[in-house]
Structure formats: structure tokens, C-alpha cells
Design a protein around this motif. Sequence first.
Motif, PDB file in Angstrom:
ATOM      1  N   GLU A  95       0.989  -1.067  -0.201  1.00 17.90           N
ATOM      2  CA  GLU A  95       0.128   0.090   0.155  1.00 17.90           C
ATOM      3  C   GLU A  95       0.772   0.715  -0.275  1.00 17.90           C
ATOM      4  OE1 GLU A  95      -2.902   0.848  -0.296  1.00 17.90           O
ATOM      5  OE2 GLU A  95      -3.786  -1.083  -0.733  1.00 17.90           O
ATOM      6  N   PRO A  96       0.779   1.989  -0.781  1.00 19.55           N
ATOM      7  CA  PRO A  96       1.539   3.250  -0.626  1.00 19.55           C
ATOM      8  C   PRO A  96       1.797   4.322   0.355  1.00 19.55           C
ATOM      9  CG  PRO A  96       0.539   2.719  -3.231  1.00 19.55           C
ATOM     10  CD  PRO A  96       0.110   2.499  -2.100  1.00 19.55           C
ATOM     11  N   ALA A  97       0.426   3.906   0.839  1.00 24.52           N
ATOM     12  CA  ALA A  97       0.983   5.249   2.209  1.00 24.52           C
ATOM     13  C   ALA A  97       1.664   4.183   3.264  1.00 24.52           C
ATOM     14  CB  ALA A  97      -0.729   5.409   2.621  1.00 24.52           C
ATOM     15  N   ALA A  98       1.501   2.955   3.398  1.00 21.94           N
ATOM     16  CA  ALA A  98       2.541   2.192   4.420  1.00 21.94           C
ATOM     17  C   ALA A  98       3.561   2.259   3.919  1.00 21.94           C
ATOM     18  CB  ALA A  98       1.095   1.201   4.316  1.00 21.94           C
ATOM     19  N   ALA A 102       6.600   3.667   5.909  1.00 23.23           N
ATOM     20  CA  ALA A 102       7.505   3.187   6.815  1.00 23.23           C
ATOM     21  C   ALA A 102       9.020   4.383   6.336  1.00 23.23           C
ATOM     22  CB  ALA A 102       7.517   1.543   5.929  1.00 23.23           C
ATOM     23  N   VAL A 103       9.275   4.204   4.982  1.00 24.11           N
ATOM     24  CA  VAL A 103       9.996   5.227   4.069  1.00 24.11           C
ATOM     25  C   VAL A 103      10.765   6.065   5.693  1.00 24.11           C
ATOM     26  CG1 VAL A 103      11.752   6.621   2.643  1.00 24.11           C
ATOM     27  CG2 VAL A 103      10.098   4.050   2.412  1.00 24.11           C
ATOM     28  N   ARG A 104       9.329   6.793   5.925  1.00 27.89           N
ATOM     29  CA  ARG A 104       9.727   8.121   6.440  1.00 27.89           C
ATOM     30  C   ARG A 104      10.414   7.951   7.993  1.00 27.89           C
ATOM     31  NH1 ARG A 104       7.389  10.315  10.773  1.00 27.89           N
ATOM     32  NH2 ARG A 104       5.693   8.496  10.209  1.00 27.89           N
ATOM     33  N   ASN A 116      13.609   3.271  -4.958  1.00 26.66           N
ATOM     34  CA  ASN A 116      13.096   1.940  -5.321  1.00 26.66           C
ATOM     35  C   ASN A 116      11.748   1.275  -5.994  1.00 26.66           C
ATOM     36  OD1 ASN A 116      12.660  -1.023  -5.246  1.00 26.66           O
ATOM     37  ND2 ASN A 116      14.093  -1.912  -3.606  1.00 26.66           N
ATOM     38  N   PRO A 117      11.084   1.399  -6.903  1.00 32.49           N
ATOM     39  CA  PRO A 117       9.698   1.299  -7.205  1.00 32.49           C
ATOM     40  C   PRO A 117       9.120  -0.529  -7.077  1.00 32.49           C
ATOM     41  CG  PRO A 117      11.384   0.906  -8.869  1.00 32.49           C
ATOM     42  CD  PRO A 117      12.314   1.143  -7.880  1.00 32.49           C
ATOM     43  N   ASP A 118      10.482  -0.836  -6.474  1.00 38.41           N
ATOM     44  CA  ASP A 118       9.863  -2.006  -6.162  1.00 38.41           C
ATOM     45  C   ASP A 118       9.610  -2.363  -3.967  1.00 38.41           C
ATOM     46  OD1 ASP A 118       9.477  -3.493  -8.784  1.00 38.41           O
ATOM     47  OD2 ASP A 118      11.402  -3.950  -9.118  1.00 38.41           O
ATOM     48  N   ARG A 119       9.553  -1.664  -3.471  1.00 35.99           N
ATOM     49  CA  ARG A 119       9.713  -1.373  -2.373  1.00 35.99           C
ATOM     50  C   ARG A 119       8.346  -1.174  -1.923  1.00 35.99           C
ATOM     51  NH1 ARG A 119      12.194   3.269  -0.670  1.00 35.99           N
ATOM     52  NH2 ARG A 119      14.256   1.813  -0.884  1.00 35.99           N
ATOM     53  N   VAL A 120       8.473  -2.805  -0.245  1.00 40.50           N
ATOM     54  CA  VAL A 120       7.416  -2.733  -0.230  1.00 40.50           C
ATOM     55  C   VAL A 120       7.808  -2.613   1.696  1.00 40.50           C
ATOM     56  CG1 VAL A 120       5.996  -4.675  -1.025  1.00 40.50           C
ATOM     57  CG2 VAL A 120       8.234  -5.409  -0.382  1.00 40.50           C
ATOM     58  N   VAL A 121       6.799  -2.947   2.470  1.00 39.30           N
ATOM     59  CA  VAL A 121       7.472  -2.679   4.029  1.00 39.30           C
ATOM     60  C   VAL A 121       6.880  -3.829   4.784  1.00 39.30           C
ATOM     61  CG1 VAL A 121       4.643  -1.773   4.576  1.00 39.30           C
ATOM     62  CG2 VAL A 121       6.938  -1.644   6.148  1.00 39.30           C
TER      63      VAL A 121
END
Length: 133
Positions: A95-98, A102-104, A116-121
Motif C-alpha cells: 500500500e503506497p501510504a504504508a 515506513a520510508v519516513r 526503489n519502485p519495487d519497495r514494500v514494507v
Amino acid sequence: MAHDLHALDDPYLAFWREYQLCTLTTLRADGTPHVVPVGATFDPATLTARVISSRTSRKVRNVLAAGEAGARVALCQVDRARWATLEGLARVSDEPAAVADAVRRYAERYRQPRENPDRVVIEIAVDRALGRA
């Protein structure tokens, strides 16, 4: 040493805010542990730990393989005699917001990660805290 999740002391929480590398342990399909270095964050208000990663990484694939129920994982950091482990059920979110949240959080503890366009959390619902900080 086990800690009460609802009464974590200041030194323990401060340790989770320091710049410390961690390890994340997931389980492979054959039940053997897969341990890798990661950057991680912990939100004691929601008892959620987070690890950002690429969706193609082995750790993400191990968590996804556990299904909707989530995968049991351990997140650990150590600095000389100080150590802390958070255990819980992990799930992967794209989910983009999640991911942005997480990145923040990662950037606050470490540094701004590369794009990273393939980033997930990997979100860990923490149900056990161990350690000596």
C-alpha cells in the motif's frame, strides 16, 4: 529478559531509536532460519516494527509464503552487552501510504533510502519484547 510490552522502559525504547543495524529472522519453506541484516523501526504506541525491502527479496518471499495469517519473525539488534529482540507476526504491504510511512520512519532513524519502485514494507505486529538495554 522479557519485557512487558505495555510498560517498556526508556532505555529500551531509546535503544530502538538509535542508529543500530538489526537482523530479521524469517523461516524458509523447509523451516530453516533465514537471517539477514536490515534497518528497522519500532513504534511502541502501535506495537509495530517495520522493515522496508524490495518485493523480490528472500525475506519478503518467506513472509508471503506464510499466507494471510502472517509469518512468525524475530527482529534483533545488539550493541556490546545491550540487545533487544522484538517477535511477532509479519505481513507484507505494498500500500503506497504504508510504504511511504515506513520510508519516513526509516529516514528518521537512519537516512533517506534510495528510490526503489519495487519497495514494500514488512509490518510486524509485535507480541514479545526481550532484551537488556
